[in-house]
Scaffold this active site. Structure first.
Site, PDB file in Angstrom:
ATOM      1  N   CYS A  75       0.824  -1.210   0.000  1.00 25.74           N
ATOM      2  CA  CYS A  75       0.000   0.000   0.000  1.00 25.74           C
ATOM      3  C   CYS A  75       0.860   1.263   0.000  1.00 25.74           C
ATOM      4  O   CYS A  75       1.547   1.548   0.979  1.00 25.74           O
ATOM      5  CB  CYS A  75      -0.909  -0.036   1.230  1.00 25.74           C
ATOM      6  SG  CYS A  75      -1.764   1.500   1.573  1.00 25.74           S
ATOM      7  N   CYS A  78      -0.037   3.870   2.708  1.00 25.41           N
ATOM      8  CA  CYS A  78       0.386   3.382   4.032  1.00 25.41           C
ATOM      9  C   CYS A  78       1.840   3.749   4.302  1.00 25.41           C
ATOM     10  O   CYS A  78       2.213   4.073   5.432  1.00 25.41           O
ATOM     11  CB  CYS A  78       0.228   1.866   4.124  1.00 25.41           C
ATOM     12  SG  CYS A  78      -1.448   1.273   3.916  1.00 25.41           S
TER      13      CYS A  78
END
Length: 152
Positions: A75, A78
């Site tokens: 991600c 993230c």
């Protein structure tokens, strides 16, 4: 296995076993470091959740407020939010802790806490989810999120 053998062989070499021309070019051994490395949870405000019982012990049963960062290695957002959140949590000097949960390793926790997208950040106090956001936030928004959690 092959790497272990190579490392063992390198570690077993002494200046006497090396050819004479190599003995003269070896650096002088350094003195041992005086720094200590500790992994106690008392001084760290951020930790990785290992399993469900670890989450129960260190997050749900924790008397301090805990921010839970549900993330994934793949991600992109993230990877931006994680360090930013860690920095803001560290500024709180132990008033709040941060638990990092990789959703690929702990799918059961992601399902239990209804994580449908990453990054998802939960604010937990006394075992209950008191606040939540999904996506990236800037540092000012994160600081406001934490202040609301700790009641400052």
């Amino acid at each position: 296995m092959a790497q272990r053998l190579v490392i063992r062989r390198l570690l077993s070499l002494t200046p006497r076993t090396l050819p004479p021309q190599r003995q003269q070019t070896l650096p002088v051994p350094l003195a041992p470091h005086s720094r200590a490395f500790g992994t106690s949870t008392g001084c760290r405000s951020t930790f990785n959740v290992q399993d469900g019982s670890d989450f129960q012990d260190r997050v749900v049963n924790n008397p301090k407020p805990v921010v839970v960062d549900f993330h994934a290695q793949w991600c992109g957002p993230c990877k931006i939010l994680g360090p930013r959140l860690e920095k803001v949590v560290a500024k709180q000097e132990g008033k709040v802790l941060m638990a990092k949960v990789d959703i690929d390793d702990h799918t059961d926790l992601a399902i239990e806490y209804e994580v449908s997208a990453v990054p998802t950040v939960l604010a937990m106090k006394n075992g209950d989810v008191v606040d939540k956001f999904v996506g990236i936030k800037d540092e000012d928004q994160l600081e406001a999120f934490l202040k609301k959690l700790i009641g400052a």
